[in-house]
Design a protein around this motif. Sequence first.
Motif, PDB file in Angstrom:
ATOM      1  N   GLU A   1      47.195  44.373  32.928  1.00  0.00           N
ATOM      2  CA  GLU A   1      47.168  43.014  33.463  1.00  0.00           C
ATOM      3  C   GLU A   1      46.363  42.971  34.768  1.00  0.00           C
ATOM      4  O   GLU A   1      45.541  42.076  34.973  1.00  0.00           O
ATOM      5  CB  GLU A   1      48.581  42.500  33.711  1.00  0.00           C
ATOM      6  N   THR A   2      46.586  43.964  35.641  1.00  0.00           N
ATOM      7  CA  THR A   2      45.883  43.988  36.925  1.00  0.00           C
ATOM      8  C   THR A   2      44.395  44.250  36.742  1.00  0.00           C
ATOM      9  O   THR A   2      43.548  43.575  37.344  1.00  0.00           O
ATOM     10  CB  THR A   2      46.499  45.051  37.845  1.00  0.00           C
TER      11      THR A   2
ATOM     12  N   ARG B   1      42.797  41.125  34.996  1.00  0.00           N
ATOM     13  CA  ARG B   1      42.673  39.997  35.918  1.00  0.00           C
ATOM     14  C   ARG B   1      41.558  40.231  36.938  1.00  0.00           C
ATOM     15  O   ARG B   1      40.747  39.341  37.220  1.00  0.00           O
ATOM     16  CB  ARG B   1      44.001  39.767  36.645  1.00  0.00           C
TER      17      ARG B   1
ATOM     18  N   GLU C   1      38.206  37.927  37.202  1.00  0.00           N
ATOM     19  CA  GLU C   1      37.976  37.189  38.447  1.00  0.00           C
ATOM     20  C   GLU C   1      36.633  37.534  39.081  1.00  0.00           C
ATOM     21  O   GLU C   1      35.988  36.681  39.694  1.00  0.00           O
ATOM     22  CB  GLU C   1      39.100  37.488  39.439  1.00  0.00           C
TER      23      GLU C   1
END
Length: 350
Positions: free
Chosen positions: A108-109, A112, A116
Amino acid sequence: MNEQQDTPRPKVSVIIPVYNVERYLDRCVRSVLGQTLREIEVILVDDGSPDGCPAMCDAYAREDPRVRVVHKANAGLGMARNSGLDIATGEYVAFVDSDDFIDRRMYETLYRTAREHGLDTCYCGFAHRLPDGSLRRKTETDRYLEFRGRNEVDSFLLDMVGPEPEYGSDVRYMMCVWKALYSRSLIERGGVRFCSERQFVSEDIIFHIDYLRRAERVGFIPDTFYYYCVNGAVTLSNTYTREKFGRYKVFLGEVRRRLAEVYSPDRFACHYHRLCFLYLRAAVSKEVRQEKSVRKNLQIIQELTADPFFAPMFADYPYRRLPLKHRLLFYVMKHRLCFLTLAILKIRYK
């Protein structure tokens, strides 16, 4: 067919080669299935495992529809990863070794951050987990790093091959593929695949050369998310044989060939020769850490340091820019001062 077309594409395809890891497989798979990022597919590649792993893989697939299983004849880690790449459908691809495990927030990190910042690839930190359960974290950065455009990504890749002479450690950025996400579209457009570790001692750096030469934006976060498990008492010295020295040279020759496809010699030589010095020093160190007489060790040091393969490194590398501990060893090896080389290594590994 219509059902498959309506299924959203996974954000990450996680490829896990599986071979003879019955003891550790559940820990690994549970850490991946328990990710906070749910939109993943998990590709378990049974590489002809002789234990209970094939049945375990099939059980995971029955339990969770995100799991896909490939059963194949044994061909090694690199070829197993390629089998996973051949069927992966995710936006990004990740690799996990089946005796390791990961933090539940890892993908997830990374995903993301990649989205971004528009990254082709995003790396994270890792730790060695020792047999007693303790952790040794490997710090490659203490802040978010980003490399944009060809020049910066090239510098990152070459620092991964080998850092500048002044850098204190032989390794600035680890070359292992399991601590990152990779753009699957970039992999497919470039036809990037792994070599066999049976052919080259480090298939990961060759993958990175082929992949990063095509990347435009790379990120690196400091979070420790991957746990590389040291599961036995195997040491550097008792796994080394003289045959491996020949494999080191084959691997280094292939690294040079692939770098020369992309860069001029003056651009990559310094980084490449730092890698050569690392492997030569590793070979000599492993030899002298085995039980041999002083006379035999001196003979081996003479043979290895006089090998013509390393003559360009000794001739051209600006070793005076190395940190003192490396500079001294380079000097005595360059001039084949075998007794001093042996003394330095014995003190270092006492």
